[in-house]
Design a protein around this motif. Sequence first.
Motif, short mmCIF file in Angstrom:
data_model
loop_
_atom_site.label_atom_id
_atom_site.label_comp_id
_atom_site.label_asym_id
_atom_site.label_seq_id
_atom_site.Cartn_x
_atom_site.Cartn_y
_atom_site.Cartn_z
N THR A 172 0.83 -1.20 -0.04
CA THR A 172 -0.18 -0.06 0.03
C THR A 172 0.89 1.14 -0.06
N LEU A 173 0.74 2.05 -0.90
CA LEU A 173 1.39 3.48 -1.09
C LEU A 173 0.38 4.67 -0.56
N PRO A 174 1.15 5.57 -0.24
CA PRO A 174 0.45 6.86 -0.01
C PRO A 174 -0.10 7.27 -1.26
N TYR A 175 -1.53 8.00 -0.99
CA TYR A 175 -2.20 8.56 -2.28
C TYR A 175 -1.30 9.59 -2.95
N ASP A 176 -0.50 10.33 -2.20
CA ASP A 176 0.26 11.40 -2.83
C ASP A 176 1.62 11.16 -3.31
N LYS A 177 1.63 10.94 -4.71
CA LYS A 177 2.85 10.17 -5.17
C LYS A 177 3.94 11.41 -5.00
N VAL A 178 3.45 12.70 -4.80
CA VAL A 178 4.61 13.71 -4.64
C VAL A 178 5.73 13.19 -3.49
N LEU A 179 4.89 12.66 -2.22
CA LEU A 179 5.77 12.06 -1.25
C LEU A 179 6.63 11.31 -1.72
N ILE A 180 6.41 10.33 -2.39
CA ILE A 180 7.30 9.11 -2.65
C ILE A 180 8.37 9.82 -3.52
#
Length: 232
Positions: A172-180
Amino acid sequence: MKPEHRQIACQTLLLTSVPEGEVDRILSEAHVTRFDRGQTIFLQGETANAIYIVLDGWVKLYRIAANGAEAIVGVFTRGRSFGEAVAFRKDVYPVSAEAVTPCTLIRVEADSYLRGVRNSPETAIAMLSSTFAHLHSLVSQLEAMKARTGAQRVAEFLCELAPCDDGACEVTLPYDKVLIAGRLGMKPESLSRAFAKLKPEGVTIQQNKARIADVGRLRTYVEEDPANAWNR
């Protein structure tokens, strides 16, 4: 504290090798807190009195540069702890922490844990192991930015989150891909291209889920010569 919360806490490096009696005492003095998305957990410069264990959701650690830009230092999810090194030294937090999704954390008071260090060599070793793991993670991040392609950095990030060492799994990834992207030193558009390059390696992305066909195969790709990875 719920049994499932205790189980997650006991699997962290912070507590995994601590004697059961000390774990019982430390967790009895800790408390579980829920944070909403965007809520501040602590701010850069505040006195570090506590260590945090993530039970669910995502947390980011970041610094604000002199020019106002945000630099993401780390992202943490279920089963990860943060704040150890400075809390044990009674220093100030060198970064800020924010919930990037709704999340639940265990707050462990530093004084409570340090009493265990004085009473138990195993607790002292656990403290050293946990702080070393964070240092090693930062060194690995720097190495990855210098020596690996964008796709390899994303693959390594997925492997870190994978619940197994081999075989298929879902992350599961955070919805905000900017964070990744920020965590990996990439631009958001570069992250999208990296995800596309990982499809031949058995990675598929659907919204905030990453499905990995074979974690072992993906780890091999991470360690591959970057020159070969670029040519794929």
